[in-house]
Scaffold this motif. Sequence first.
Motif, PDB file in Angstrom:
ATOM      1  N   TYR B 336     -65.795 -12.059  32.879  1.00  8.54           N
ATOM      2  CA  TYR B 336     -64.929 -11.771  34.031  1.00  8.54           C
ATOM      3  C   TYR B 336     -64.392 -13.047  34.625  1.00  8.54           C
ATOM      4  CZ  TYR B 336     -68.746 -13.376  37.037  1.00  8.54           C
ATOM      5  OH  TYR B 336     -69.704 -14.137  37.655  1.00  8.54           O
ATOM      6  N   GLU B 503     -63.269  -9.754  38.601  1.00 13.06           N
ATOM      7  CA  GLU B 503     -62.023  -9.195  38.077  1.00 13.06           C
ATOM      8  C   GLU B 503     -62.010  -9.360  36.564  1.00 13.06           C
ATOM      9  OE1 GLU B 503     -58.634 -10.919  40.032  1.00 13.06           O
ATOM     10  OE2 GLU B 503     -58.566  -9.201  41.392  1.00 13.06           O
ATOM     11  N   PRO B 504     -61.236  -8.495  35.887  1.00 14.96           N
ATOM     12  CA  PRO B 504     -61.123  -8.669  34.439  1.00 14.96           C
ATOM     13  C   PRO B 504     -60.503 -10.026  34.127  1.00 14.96           C
ATOM     14  CG  PRO B 504     -60.064  -6.640  35.152  1.00 14.96           C
ATOM     15  CD  PRO B 504     -60.413  -7.399  36.377  1.00 14.96           C
ATOM     16  N   ARG B 505     -60.773 -10.534  32.957  1.00 16.17           N
ATOM     17  CA  ARG B 505     -60.116 -11.765  32.514  1.00 16.17           C
ATOM     18  C   ARG B 505     -58.599 -11.578  32.608  1.00 16.17           C
ATOM     19  NH1 ARG B 505     -63.061 -16.352  32.201  1.00 16.17           N
ATOM     20  NH2 ARG B 505     -65.110 -15.934  31.296  1.00 16.17           N
ATOM     21  N   ALA B 508     -57.292 -10.024  29.562  1.00 13.80           N
ATOM     22  CA  ALA B 508     -58.070  -8.928  28.974  1.00 13.80           C
ATOM     23  C   ALA B 508     -57.166  -7.950  28.223  1.00 13.80           C
ATOM     24  CB  ALA B 508     -58.854  -8.198  30.061  1.00 13.80           C
ATOM     25  N   GLU B 509     -55.995  -7.696  28.791  1.00 18.76           N
ATOM     26  CA  GLU B 509     -55.062  -6.760  28.150  1.00 18.76           C
ATOM     27  C   GLU B 509     -54.683  -7.253  26.749  1.00 18.76           C
ATOM     28  OE1 GLU B 509     -53.045  -3.186  28.792  1.00 18.76           O
ATOM     29  OE2 GLU B 509     -53.704  -4.287  30.558  1.00 18.76           O
ATOM     30  N   CYS B 519     -57.523  -1.023  28.142  1.00 11.37           N
ATOM     31  CA  CYS B 519     -58.136  -1.345  29.426  1.00 11.37           C
ATOM     32  C   CYS B 519     -57.904  -0.193  30.395  1.00 11.37           C
ATOM     33  CB  CYS B 519     -57.514  -2.610  30.005  1.00 11.37           C
ATOM     34  SG  CYS B 519     -57.786  -4.074  29.006  1.00 11.37           S
ATOM     35  N   ASP B 522     -58.246  -0.532  36.198  1.00  5.84           N
ATOM     36  CA  ASP B 522     -58.806  -1.727  36.830  1.00  5.84           C
ATOM     37  C   ASP B 522     -58.659  -2.948  35.929  1.00  5.84           C
ATOM     38  OD1 ASP B 522     -59.669  -0.267  39.002  1.00  5.84           O
ATOM     39  OD2 ASP B 522     -61.573   0.238  38.038  1.00  5.84           O
ATOM     40  N   GLY B 523     -58.421  -2.720  34.652  1.00  4.81           N
ATOM     41  CA  GLY B 523     -58.240  -3.831  33.722  1.00  4.81           C
ATOM     42  C   GLY B 523     -59.473  -4.130  32.880  1.00  4.81           C
ATOM     43  N   PHE B 524     -60.554  -3.398  33.096  1.00  2.00           N
ATOM     44  CA  PHE B 524     -61.756  -3.604  32.271  1.00  2.00           C
ATOM     45  C   PHE B 524     -61.633  -2.770  30.987  1.00  2.00           C
ATOM     46  CE2 PHE B 524     -63.295  -4.459  36.624  1.00  2.00           C
ATOM     47  CZ  PHE B 524     -63.778  -5.741  36.449  1.00  2.00           C
ATOM     48  N   CYS B 548     -67.031  -7.477  30.934  1.00  3.53           N
ATOM     49  CA  CYS B 548     -65.693  -7.134  30.411  1.00  3.53           C
ATOM     50  C   CYS B 548     -65.496  -5.625  30.379  1.00  3.53           C
ATOM     51  CB  CYS B 548     -65.462  -7.743  29.031  1.00  3.53           C
ATOM     52  SG  CYS B 548     -66.516  -7.106  27.733  1.00  3.53           S
ATOM     53  N   GLN B 549     -66.599  -4.869  30.419  1.00  2.00           N
ATOM     54  CA  GLN B 549     -66.501  -3.406  30.422  1.00  2.00           C
ATOM     55  C   GLN B 549     -66.504  -2.867  31.849  1.00  2.00           C
ATOM     56  OE1 GLN B 549     -69.730  -1.415  30.809  1.00  2.00           O
ATOM     57  NE2 GLN B 549     -68.661   0.551  30.769  1.00  2.00           N
TER      58      GLN B 549
END
Lengths: 337, 671
Positions: B336, B503-505, B508-509, B519, B522-524, B548-549
């Motif tokens: 994250y 927050e997600p990286r 991440a997407e 994702c 929320d982006g996870f 990451c999840q």
Amino acid sequence: MSNQNGNTKPKLALYWASSCGGCEISVLAIHEKILDVAAAFDIVFWPCVMDFKVKDVEALADGEIDVCLFNGAIRNDENAEMAHLLRRKSKIMVAYGSCSMEGCIPGLANFTSRDAMMQFIYHNSPSTDNPDGVEPDPDWAFPEGPAPLPKFWNTVKTLDQVVPVEYYLPGCPPEAEWTETLVMAAAAALAGEGELPPPGSVIGNKDTVCDECPRTKNEKKIKRFYRPYEIVPDPDTCLLEQGIFCAGYATRSGCGALCPQVNMGCRGCYGPNEGVDDHGARLITGLASVLDAKTDEEVDAILDTLPDPAGYFYRFGLAHSMLHRTDVAHAPKRDGN
Amino acid sequence: MAEERVGVYICHCGHNIAGTVDVEAVAEWAADLPNVEVSRHYEFMCSSLGQELVEEDIKTLGLTRVVVAACSPHMHERTFRGACERAGLNPYLFEMANIREHASWVHAVDKEGATEKAKALVSAAVHRVVHHTPLETMKVPVEPTTMVVGGGIAGIQAALELADAGYKVIMVEREPSIGGHMAQLDKTFPTLDCSACILTPKMFDVGAHPNITMLTYSEVEAVEGYVGNFVVTVRQKARKVITDKCTGCGTCWEKCPIRVVDDVYEAGLGYRKAIYRPFPQAVPKYPVIDVESCTYYKTGKCRACQMFCPTEAIDFDQQDEVVDYKVGNVILATGYEQFDARRIPEYGYGRLANVFTSLEFERMVNATGPTGGKIMLRDGVTEPESVAIIHCVGSRDRRYNQYCSAVCCMYSLKFAHLVKERTGAEVYNFYMDIRTPAKGYEEFYHRLLEEGVRFVRGRVAKVTDAARGPGEEGKLIIQCEDTLIGKQRRIPVDMVVLSAGMEPRHDAEEIGHLFGISCSVDGFFIERHPKLDPMATMTDGIYVAGVCQGPKDIPATVAQGAGAAARVLGVISQGEVALEPIRAEIDEEHCSGCRICNTMCPYSAIDYIEELQVSRVNPALCKGCGTCVAACPSQVITGAHYSYDQVMAQIDGILIDVNRPVTAEAEVAAD
């Protein structure tokens, strides 16, 4: 198979509904073979060429005509009446040419409504001079008596949307060799010397124009489209790759890829290849697959170089496509058919 | 097709479906659909009794097709395919209609509408299923090597589990050292274990493990293949240090004249050199040159590190290396990023000197951190007499992230304890709710209450240095409604710590896209099932572990890392995987070789056969995504199980007028 004239030749009828006349001429494009046709068939109805009346057809027994080549779309009461009459009188009904098979150019009227079209043609077009605002009146009567005009339909239909059809001969117009193939095959079959293809068959090849096109095909990524006058295309490379819209990739072959061979993109007049219902949908999905774009803006920019996409994709197949008038709120109510 | 015998089963799912959808009416109506031999409803189709019902009917009634209308196919498609198979029916002659997620749950207030929709969905399935064809799965061997992406505690745990079980692991870490966020922490809640003391042995194990290939300062560039047989392209960025020669002695960074703010490991609170090792216990021990800051790359001069290096390990010309690795499974443990507190301007971070983020504070209280573990104001000398800790910064806030970051309450309590322990300062916790759901957490909260830490319930409105009275001068004032006494309060403090959420990286997407997973809003990364399969994803062979999840604390992260490893071990020990037979196939006889599909395949599974002028799908590479099927202008590419006939029949089925008797269906032609 004899009739009151003692003539035992099979009977052939040709008729045009809503069409340009090109199909009529295409029949003659078989050149001297027309003599074979005349020898093999007794032509009982061909108003474009010979003086026949509707009552001549009405006088025939049901099913007495062996083969009817029917070209043109169905867009008014008269077209429909003739389609029903000839269907009743014919053993084999052939949708001859793109208009009767798919709707073709007349079918483009389905992008608008009858009322909007009448408004334009009789009132608003720049070349219209109609100070009294006259419009065709289906119920017109002279003092001497009624003189009804065929009622214009809101929706242009294909022949098989109106009456059952045995065979389809695609093309705008059909290529002579296929006309000949069909007519001579029918003559042979009627003489007991051969078999007709199964009903519902399209007389032509099964694959697409790419199959017949000698141009080299590579992996495709299209950055923009060009109209033919804008570039001098390479004569050996796929036109689509060069940005010239060519419908060959989704169009039935059988024409010999005539247009692409003279640097013109295929228009798509042979309709979709075997097994495909909606020509336009396949043209769109295929083309969308090779646009070299990642964002919506890039897609829009490329499509901006393709004028009239609806016309490109549905030039021939609109009336027969899955795009029915489902938008009830905006589509005018239909009557007359 | 006309002689198919379809069995239809409508599941009540307890009240989940039957509470909204009139299941009896649906079953009765469906009995009249074409080809339906039997139509039943049952309380729990997924139960063994429900499955036996299907099996029994297949055997006694000679069913050739089965439709179960129940929950999502993600949930139970396999279950019912299994039932069909046990009764001797090819499992792909089964079709599932989702009348729970797609009808009862989403139309809970409209029972009639939900029932009509359920009928339409069942009709779609019945129309479709008669076009199904038997399919056979394809078995492919599994490459036993696993790739773990991310070297934080989740990745470390997963890698060690796999390596200890005797399988090769390739670990890819973006930073120069593994360790992740946990390596930055001082103490871990609630036991106050020294974070480094429990983490560094594991880091060392990873570095020394004969089964683990560690690729630090590396990133994944491309992924090809499918479960059991991925080829992952990794770019190993040039360290500019020859690791075979480097001993990690530290001379280079001692001699390096360039000092750079360390935004990563020290969270911006401390400095590093242009050639640096992120922290003393880093694994591997080798430094890297930050080419952005290094004088040599700007002017061609300096070379101090090179001159002083006793083993001649500095190589300014070293280039990135791009290497392909063949792996059977991938565990994504990419972690994250901390919420950027600057995004909440009213809290003053970046503007008011003595407002700190939680990660800065972690570094501050760390004995190896920039202040040597001393809690001090930004001036570097003054010890605060009062500290405010603001919870839920960027979390549980509709303006930023709606979710709870799960760890902030506990680390805020930990901070409060450390401040008390080291300074004797007054500590205020500004919280909305204290969330302490795991083992020993609530006890820790009570311990803090007894330590005299103050708790003010309410979301802080702002942090300001604009004093209104003599007591506030030179202080940071916390403006907040104390919701327990119903009053606005202004509390002056020396130091403010913002407990920023997870927050997600930022990428991440993109990472998800690379590995073919998605994702959430929320982006996870989205797991295969939130409860029952939280480690797997919708893409076979790709697993997720750690934050990451979704936000979670260290114990949960470790558990998920180990869990993901267990899932992978399950696949490896099978030796082979069955690939879904859902693949594209090109009818070569009718392919015109237009090559429109050639560039479409995301898995590069389409080859053009020059001699035959046709395109061909490689069945082992095809994942059945359907992209080429849609693209093919002449419709000669067929997706098995998603053929044109099947899809069109499904559409015909769903467009049925459910309010007419089925027998009137044929009349719906008029236009």
